[in-house]
Design a protein around this motif. Structure first.
Motif, mmCIF file in Angstrom:
data_model
loop_
_atom_site.group_PDB
_atom_site.id
_atom_site.type_symbol
_atom_site.label_atom_id
_atom_site.label_comp_id
_atom_site.label_asym_id
_atom_site.label_seq_id
_atom_site.Cartn_x
_atom_site.Cartn_y
_atom_site.Cartn_z
ATOM 1 N N UNK A 13 -52.521 -2.129 6.320
ATOM 2 C CA UNK A 13 -53.628 -1.314 5.805
ATOM 3 C C UNK A 13 -54.789 -2.173 5.339
ATOM 4 N N UNK A 14 -54.494 -3.275 4.654
ATOM 5 C CA UNK A 14 -55.590 -4.079 4.099
ATOM 6 C C UNK A 14 -56.331 -4.882 5.166
ATOM 7 N N UNK A 15 -55.815 -4.893 6.390
ATOM 8 C CA UNK A 15 -56.569 -5.509 7.489
ATOM 9 C C UNK A 15 -57.919 -4.805 7.658
ATOM 10 N N UNK A 16 -57.976 -3.554 7.247
ATOM 11 C CA UNK A 16 -59.218 -2.771 7.350
ATOM 12 C C UNK A 16 -60.338 -3.378 6.511
ATOM 13 N N UNK A 17 -59.994 -4.214 5.528
ATOM 14 C CA UNK A 17 -61.010 -4.856 4.687
ATOM 15 C C UNK A 17 -61.945 -5.725 5.527
ATOM 16 N N UNK A 18 -61.437 -6.215 6.651
ATOM 17 C CA UNK A 18 -62.235 -7.070 7.540
ATOM 18 C C UNK A 18 -63.375 -6.296 8.206
ATOM 19 N N UNK A 19 -63.288 -4.959 8.183
ATOM 20 C CA UNK A 19 -64.301 -4.129 8.827
ATOM 21 C C UNK A 19 -65.334 -3.579 7.844
ATOM 22 N N UNK A 20 -65.137 -3.830 6.553
ATOM 23 C CA UNK A 20 -66.084 -3.343 5.552
ATOM 24 C C UNK A 20 -67.214 -4.365 5.436
ATOM 25 N N UNK A 21 -68.387 -3.973 5.927
ATOM 26 C CA UNK A 21 -69.542 -4.878 5.938
ATOM 27 C C UNK A 21 -70.283 -4.816 4.613
ATOM 28 N N UNK A 22 -70.645 -5.971 4.126
ATOM 29 C CA UNK A 22 -71.446 -6.085 2.918
ATOM 30 C C UNK A 22 -72.921 -6.235 3.308
ATOM 31 N N UNK A 23 -73.802 -6.053 2.358
ATOM 32 C CA UNK A 23 -75.232 -6.234 2.636
ATOM 33 C C UNK A 23 -75.582 -7.714 2.767
ATOM 34 N N UNK A 24 -74.889 -8.561 2.000
ATOM 35 C CA UNK A 24 -75.196 -9.989 2.023
ATOM 36 C C UNK A 24 -74.768 -10.614 3.340
ATOM 37 N N UNK A 25 -75.444 -11.708 3.654
ATOM 38 C CA UNK A 25 -75.147 -12.431 4.888
ATOM 39 C C UNK A 25 -74.493 -13.763 4.565
ATOM 40 N N UNK A 26 -73.795 -14.298 5.542
ATOM 41 C CA UNK A 26 -73.179 -15.609 5.386
ATOM 42 C C UNK A 26 -74.257 -16.648 5.086
ATOM 43 N N UNK A 64 -55.583 -13.326 -8.016
ATOM 44 C CA UNK A 64 -55.140 -11.971 -7.679
ATOM 45 C C UNK A 64 -56.295 -10.987 -7.825
ATOM 46 N N UNK A 65 -57.059 -11.135 -8.910
ATOM 47 C CA UNK A 65 -58.183 -10.217 -9.138
ATOM 48 C C UNK A 65 -59.212 -10.289 -8.023
ATOM 49 N N UNK A 66 -59.629 -11.500 -7.660
ATOM 50 C CA UNK A 66 -60.692 -11.608 -6.659
ATOM 51 C C UNK A 66 -60.207 -11.203 -5.270
ATOM 52 N N UNK A 67 -58.910 -11.346 -5.022
ATOM 53 C CA UNK A 67 -58.378 -10.929 -3.720
ATOM 54 C C UNK A 67 -58.140 -9.416 -3.658
ATOM 55 N N UNK A 68 -57.886 -8.806 -4.811
ATOM 56 C CA UNK A 68 -57.566 -7.381 -4.874
ATOM 57 C C UNK A 68 -58.793 -6.507 -5.120
ATOM 58 N N UNK A 69 -59.810 -7.035 -5.813
ATOM 59 C CA UNK A 69 -60.861 -6.186 -6.393
ATOM 60 C C UNK A 69 -61.603 -5.284 -5.410
ATOM 61 N N UNK A 70 -61.782 -5.697 -4.177
ATOM 62 C CA UNK A 70 -62.548 -4.888 -3.230
ATOM 63 C C UNK A 70 -61.681 -4.097 -2.243
ATOM 64 N N UNK A 71 -60.369 -4.176 -2.369
ATOM 65 C CA UNK A 71 -59.492 -3.444 -1.447
ATOM 66 C C UNK A 71 -59.783 -1.940 -1.481
ATOM 67 N N UNK A 72 -60.193 -1.435 -2.642
ATOM 68 C CA UNK A 72 -60.505 0.005 -2.751
ATOM 69 C C UNK A 72 -61.656 0.413 -1.839
ATOM 70 N N UNK A 73 -62.452 -0.559 -1.418
ATOM 71 C CA UNK A 73 -63.599 -0.245 -0.566
ATOM 72 C C UNK A 73 -63.180 0.175 0.848
ATOM 73 N N UNK A 74 -61.907 -0.005 1.184
ATOM 74 C CA UNK A 74 -61.394 0.514 2.454
ATOM 75 C C UNK A 74 -61.625 2.024 2.497
ATOM 76 N N UNK A 75 -61.402 2.693 1.379
ATOM 77 C CA UNK A 75 -61.625 4.139 1.291
ATOM 78 C C UNK A 75 -63.002 4.477 0.717
ATOM 79 N N UNK A 76 -63.419 3.742 -0.308
ATOM 80 C CA UNK A 76 -64.626 4.101 -1.062
ATOM 81 C C UNK A 76 -65.904 3.508 -0.482
ATOM 82 N N UNK A 77 -65.776 2.509 0.380
ATOM 83 C CA UNK A 77 -66.956 1.846 0.944
ATOM 84 C C UNK A 77 -67.559 0.863 -0.043
ATOM 85 N N UNK A 78 -68.423 0.009 0.458
ATOM 86 C CA UNK A 78 -69.089 -0.996 -0.370
ATOM 87 C C UNK A 78 -70.336 -0.380 -0.989
ATOM 88 N N UNK A 79 -70.495 -0.566 -2.290
ATOM 89 C CA UNK A 79 -71.713 -0.128 -2.965
ATOM 90 C C UNK A 79 -72.571 -1.360 -3.226
#
Length: 194
Positions: A13-26, A64-79
């Motif tokens: 399921x968390x593989x989906x995190x790879x598809x959540x695009x952020x506004x920032x660029x590399x 753990x926090x930094x690896x977990x903190x954005x997993x919710x964006x799989x459902x909620x999207x990036x704000x």
């Protein structure tokens, strides 16, 4: 064996995190960063920069926090942090996402992940403060490497950046001083409007 099946389901399921695009660029790039890349980068930053935390922190817990903190964006999207139409604080949507996604894990492990995610969101412990400072510092480094990046693209001004980035100070006054200098240099270079 049931625990393993649940854990594998979560890992898939968390593989989906790879598809959540952020506004920032590399760094020095036109390619948008995804949430998985962001989380990995924060984890490396935590390992490298932990000595600059205001107070000693449990590095494993921060990781753990930094690896977990954005997993919710799989459902909620990036704000987007500078989005004025949607709150960047913990939302009901994110809490429901945390329950669903971490609920895939065995109960005890799922509860631990929700607790770690909640601690990050609340931002009260030394670990959460440092984790959140990493989360605010990385996009600053990206935008300064990209000639203003999202600041220019979304017409974000100095005060907005300053107001969002000062949270870095809660986790590390030393990193905040560095970040503040970068913000000031960005104004001088004309890549951030004052």
């Amino acid at each position: 064996m049931n625990n393993l099946s649940n854990q594998v389901a979560f890992i898939k399921e968390i593989d989906k995190l790879k598809y959540i695009q952020r506004k920032t660029r590399l760094f020095n790039s036109d390619r948008h960063e995804n949430d998985a890349e962001h989380s990995w980068h924060l984890a490396m930053m935590t390992i490298v920069l932990a000595e600059h935390s205001n107070k000693p922190v449990d590095v494993l817990k921060v990781l753990k926090m930094v690896l977990i903190h954005d997993i919710v964006e799989i459902d909620a999207g990036d704000t987007f942090i500078y989005d004025t139409s949607k709150s960047h604080t913990n939302t009901e949507e994110e809490f429901l996402a945390a329950q669903r996604i971490f609920g895939l894990l065995p109960a005890e492990q799922g509860q631990e992940f929700i607790a770690i995610w909640s601690e990050f969101e609340e931002g009260l412990t030394e670990e959460a403060k440092f984790a959140r400072s990493m989360d605010r510092f990385e996009p600053l480094l990206q935008n300064t490497s990209n000639d203003g990046g999202t600041w220019k693209e979304y017409n974000v001004g100095y005060q907005q950046v300053y107001d969002k980035k000062i949270a870095i100070k809660d986790g590390s006054e030393q990193i905040w001083k560095y970040a503040e200098d970068l913000i000031d240099e960005s104004v001088e270079k004309g890549i951030l409007k004052k």
